[in-house]
Enzyme design. Structure first.
Site, PDB file in Angstrom:
ATOM      1  CG  ASP A 173      -2.107   0.950   1.073  1.00  0.00           C
ATOM      2  OD1 ASP A 173      -2.531   1.190  -0.074  1.00  0.00           O
ATOM      3  OD2 ASP A 173      -2.586   1.476   2.090  1.00  0.00           O
ATOM      4  CB  SER A 197      -6.344   3.065  -0.860  1.00  0.00           C
ATOM      5  OG  SER A 197      -4.981   3.443  -0.836  1.00  0.00           O
ATOM      6  CD  GLN A 247      -4.185   1.257  -3.400  1.00  0.00           C
ATOM      7  OE1 GLN A 247      -3.677   2.372  -3.481  1.00  0.00           O
ATOM      8  NE2 GLN A 247      -3.986   0.451  -2.354  1.00  0.00           N
TER       9      GLN A 247
END
Length: 257
Positions: A173, A197, A247
Site C-alpha cells: 500500500d 485508496s 489498486q
C-alpha cells in the site's frame, strides 16, 4: 498516519492474519480482494470478524470485515491454497539500480521538519529506496506512468511465511498511487491534493522474505473521473517474481482557474 487515520496497509495485513488463523497451517494465502469503505481512526480499536465461506480440498475462502464503532472500514475476501505442483513461468525483472547504490528515504527526508516528512522517513517500519526520482517534495523532472523502488522491513522478522505474506500486503500500500501523480507531473505536496485508496487486490506467486530487499515495479494504465489505477509487481533481489498487486484510488486535484 499524520492526519490520525489508520494506514490502509495495516488493516489489510491484520485482516489477512485474522483470516489465516481460521485455516490449517499448510494453507497459505494466494489472492485477496478488498475494499476500503471508511477511514480508520487511530484512537479507536479495530475488531476483525472472519466468515468461513468455503472449505475445499485444495482451496479455502474467507471473508474478513474490519470494524470500528460497529461499522466496517474494510471488507476483504481471501483465498488460501495448499502447496501444489503445476506450470511455472513469470515475467522477468527489469534492469534497475542496485539498492546499495541508492539513497534511502530517511537520508532524503530525515532533516526536514514536517510531520509528513517524519512519517515518510522515520515512522514507517519499512525502508524505501526509489530507483526513480522521489516525488515527495517536488514534481518529477520528467513525466512517466512508471516507477520502481526497493523496500525491506527495518528489522528481521520470524520465519513465518504467513507473517511475511501479510507484511508484504502492508508494504504494497506504500507509494502505489505515485505513478498517477508522476504521470501528471505532480508531487505529494501539490496544493489541494486529495488521495485515498478505494480498493486493493493482490496475488502471491512465490514465497519471499520481506526483511530482504524486494523490487516494487509500478505502472498506472489509466486515470479518469477522479480515480486512478495502478498495477505493481514484486521481485526478489535474485529476480524471482513474488507477487502482483492492483489498486484504484481517488485522486483529486483543484482545477486551475
Amino acid at each position: 498516519m499524520p492526519q490520525g487515520r489508520v494506514f490502509g496497509g495495516q488493516v489489510l495485513a491484520q485482516s489477512i492474519m485474522a483470516a489465516g488463523r481460521t485455516v490449517p497451517d499448510d494453507r497459505f494465502i494466494h489472492s485477496m480482494h478488498g475494499y476500503f469503505l471508511r477511514p480508520g481512526d487511530v484512537d479507536l480499536p479495530i475488531t476483525f470478524a472472519v466468515d468461513r465461506i468455503h472449505d475445499g480440498r485444495s482451496f479455502m475462502t474467507r471473508r474478513t470485515q474490519a470494524y470500528q464503532k460497529g461499522m466496517p472500514i474494510l471488507s476483504m475476501i481471501a483465498s488460501f491454497q495448499d502447496e501444489d505442483a503445476g506450470l511455472d513461468h513469470a515475467a522477468p525483472m527489469p534492469d534497475v539500480t542496485d539498492p546499495d547504490d541508492l539513497p534511502s528515504d530517511t537520508e532524503i527526508l530525515g532533516s526536514i521538519d514536517d510531520p509528513r516528512a517524519r512519517a515518510w522517513s522515520a515512522d514507517r517500519p519499512f525502508e524505501i529506496r526509489h530507483a526513480s526520482e522521489p516525488i515527495y517534495l517536488a514534481p518529477p523532472t520528467q513525466k512517466s506512468s512508471e516507477q520502481m523502488l526497493w523496500l525491506r522491513a527495518n528489522r528481521a522478522l520470524p520465519d513465518d511465511r504467513r507473517l511475511h505474506q501479510a507484511a508484504l500486503a502492508y508494504a504494497s500500500d506504500y507509494t502505489l498511487l505515485e505513478p498517477i501523480l508522476r504521470s501528471h507531473g505532480l508531487s505529494w505536496l501539490t496544493p489541494g491534493l486529495k488521495m485515498a485508496s478505494l480498493d486493493h487486490a493482490m496475488w502471491w506467486h512465490r514465497a519471499a522474505r520481506v526483511d530482504e530487499w524486494l523490487l516494487y515495479v509500478q505502472q498506472s494504465p489509466s486515470a479518469t473521473g477522479g480515480r486512478g489505477l495502478t498495477q505493481g509487481r514484486f521481485y526478489s533481489r535474485d529476480g524471482k517474481l513474488v507477487a502482483s498487486v492492483a489498486q484504484e484510488g481517488m485522486v483529486r486535484v483543484p482545477r486551475k482557474s
